[in-house]
Design a protein around this motif. Sequence first.
Motif, PDB file in Angstrom:
ATOM      1  N   PHE A 135       0.830  -1.204   0.000  1.00 33.56           N
ATOM      2  CA  PHE A 135       0.000   0.000   0.000  1.00 33.56           C
ATOM      3  C   PHE A 135       0.865   1.256   0.000  1.00 33.56           C
ATOM      4  N   ASN A 136       1.887   1.302   0.852  1.00 33.61           N
ATOM      5  CA  ASN A 136       2.772   2.470   0.907  1.00 33.61           C
ATOM      6  C   ASN A 136       3.544   2.639  -0.397  1.00 33.61           C
ATOM      7  N   ALA A 137       4.038   1.525  -0.959  1.00 30.15           N
ATOM      8  CA  ALA A 137       4.792   1.609  -2.212  1.00 30.15           C
ATOM      9  C   ALA A 137       3.903   2.102  -3.343  1.00 30.15           C
ATOM     10  N   ALA A 138       2.668   1.629  -3.412  1.00 28.61           N
ATOM     11  CA  ALA A 138       1.752   2.068  -4.456  1.00 28.61           C
ATOM     12  C   ALA A 138       1.388   3.547  -4.285  1.00 28.61           C
ATOM     13  N   MET A 139       1.186   3.966  -3.051  1.00 25.74           N
ATOM     14  CA  MET A 139       0.854   5.367  -2.806  1.00 25.74           C
ATOM     15  C   MET A 139       2.029   6.275  -3.184  1.00 25.74           C
ATOM     16  N   MET A 140       3.242   5.848  -2.878  1.00 25.33           N
ATOM     17  CA  MET A 140       4.400   6.667  -3.210  1.00 25.33           C
ATOM     18  C   MET A 140       4.645   6.690  -4.716  1.00 25.33           C
ATOM     19  N   LEU A 141       4.400   5.578  -5.409  1.00 27.16           N
ATOM     20  CA  LEU A 141       4.546   5.580  -6.864  1.00 27.16           C
ATOM     21  C   LEU A 141       3.488   6.457  -7.522  1.00 27.16           C
ATOM     22  N   GLY A 142       2.332   6.540  -6.903  1.00 30.59           N
ATOM     23  CA  GLY A 142       1.280   7.392  -7.437  1.00 30.59           C
ATOM     24  C   GLY A 142       1.488   8.863  -7.154  1.00 30.59           C
ATOM     25  N   GLY A 143       2.497   9.200  -6.365  1.00 29.47           N
ATOM     26  CA  GLY A 143       2.807  10.588  -6.082  1.00 29.47           C
ATOM     27  C   GLY A 143       2.078  11.142  -4.877  1.00 29.47           C
ATOM     28  N   ILE A 144       1.368  10.318  -4.150  1.00 29.31           N
ATOM     29  CA  ILE A 144       0.608  10.790  -2.997  1.00 29.31           C
ATOM     30  C   ILE A 144       1.486  10.834  -1.752  1.00 29.31           C
ATOM     31  N   GLY A 145       2.434   9.934  -1.655  1.00 32.56           N
ATOM     32  CA  GLY A 145       3.300   9.858  -0.491  1.00 32.56           C
ATOM     33  C   GLY A 145       2.913   8.679   0.368  1.00 32.56           C
ATOM     34  N   PRO A 146       3.716   8.393   1.393  1.00 35.01           N
ATOM     35  CA  PRO A 146       3.418   7.230   2.233  1.00 35.01           C
ATOM     36  C   PRO A 146       2.123   7.422   3.004  1.00 35.01           C
ATOM     37  N   ALA A 147       1.388   6.328   3.195  1.00 35.94           N
ATOM     38  CA  ALA A 147       0.121   6.390   3.921  1.00 35.94           C
ATOM     39  C   ALA A 147       0.368   6.613   5.411  1.00 35.94           C
ATOM     40  N   ALA A 148       1.436   6.021   5.927  1.00 31.28           N
ATOM     41  CA  ALA A 148       1.811   6.191   7.333  1.00 31.28           C
ATOM     42  C   ALA A 148       3.251   6.681   7.377  1.00 31.28           C
ATOM     43  N   MET A 149       3.513   7.648   8.223  1.00 27.69           N
ATOM     44  CA  MET A 149       4.878   8.164   8.324  1.00 27.69           C
ATOM     45  C   MET A 149       5.795   7.088   8.881  1.00 27.69           C
ATOM     46  N   PRO A 150       7.019   6.987   8.369  1.00 31.65           N
ATOM     47  CA  PRO A 150       7.955   5.971   8.839  1.00 31.65           C
ATOM     48  C   PRO A 150       8.324   6.187  10.305  1.00 31.65           C
ATOM     49  N   ALA A 151       8.538   5.075  11.003  1.00 30.68           N
ATOM     50  CA  ALA A 151       8.845   5.148  12.428  1.00 30.68           C
ATOM     51  C   ALA A 151      10.346   5.117  12.704  1.00 30.68           C
ATOM     52  N   THR A 152      11.149   4.569  11.797  1.00 32.81           N
ATOM     53  CA  THR A 152      12.588   4.464  12.029  1.00 32.81           C
ATOM     54  C   THR A 152      13.338   5.510  11.205  1.00 32.81           C
ATOM     55  N   ALA A 153      14.559   5.787  11.613  1.00 31.48           N
ATOM     56  CA  ALA A 153      15.359   6.786  10.898  1.00 31.48           C
ATOM     57  C   ALA A 153      15.722   6.304   9.502  1.00 31.48           C
ATOM     58  N   GLY A 154      16.028   5.018   9.352  1.00 33.19           N
ATOM     59  CA  GLY A 154      16.363   4.497   8.037  1.00 33.19           C
ATOM     60  C   GLY A 154      15.213   4.587   7.069  1.00 33.19           C
ATOM     61  N   ALA A 155      14.024   4.295   7.540  1.00 36.52           N
ATOM     62  CA  ALA A 155      12.853   4.368   6.671  1.00 36.52           C
ATOM     63  C   ALA A 155      12.508   5.803   6.336  1.00 36.52           C
ATOM     64  N   SER A 156      12.721   6.712   7.265  1.00 39.42           N
ATOM     65  CA  SER A 156      12.395   8.103   6.973  1.00 39.42           C
ATOM     66  C   SER A 156      13.369   8.690   5.956  1.00 39.42           C
TER      67      SER A 156
END
Length: 95
Positions: free
Chosen positions: A55-76
């Motif tokens: 879901f997050n990957a599809a949202m980011m590919l669509g240009g909307i951005g991640p559905a949930a903000m990342p919790a770790t520094a690496g993910a952010s």
Amino acid sequence: MYESKTQPLLSRLLFLRRLFLHVLATLGLIGVSLLLGIAGHLYFEPGVSGYDALFNAAMMLGGIGPAAMPATAGASCSSPATASIPTWCSSPPSA
């Protein structure tokens, strides 16, 4: 690959074949991009389920951005929505 102005148009069968190959190439690029996004979410965000990663990957590919903000520094740092904030990438975000 394409005919020039001086050449005759392709037959219907050859045109449909070319169209089919272009659609396959497009679907392949989208599929590879989704797989890379899913793999990145699963690697950098350990507690994420496969469905949430898709879901997050599809949202980011669509240009909307991640559905949930990342919790770790690496993910952010890997998320395009927060990569423009350099202080988050050098230290973990505060809670």
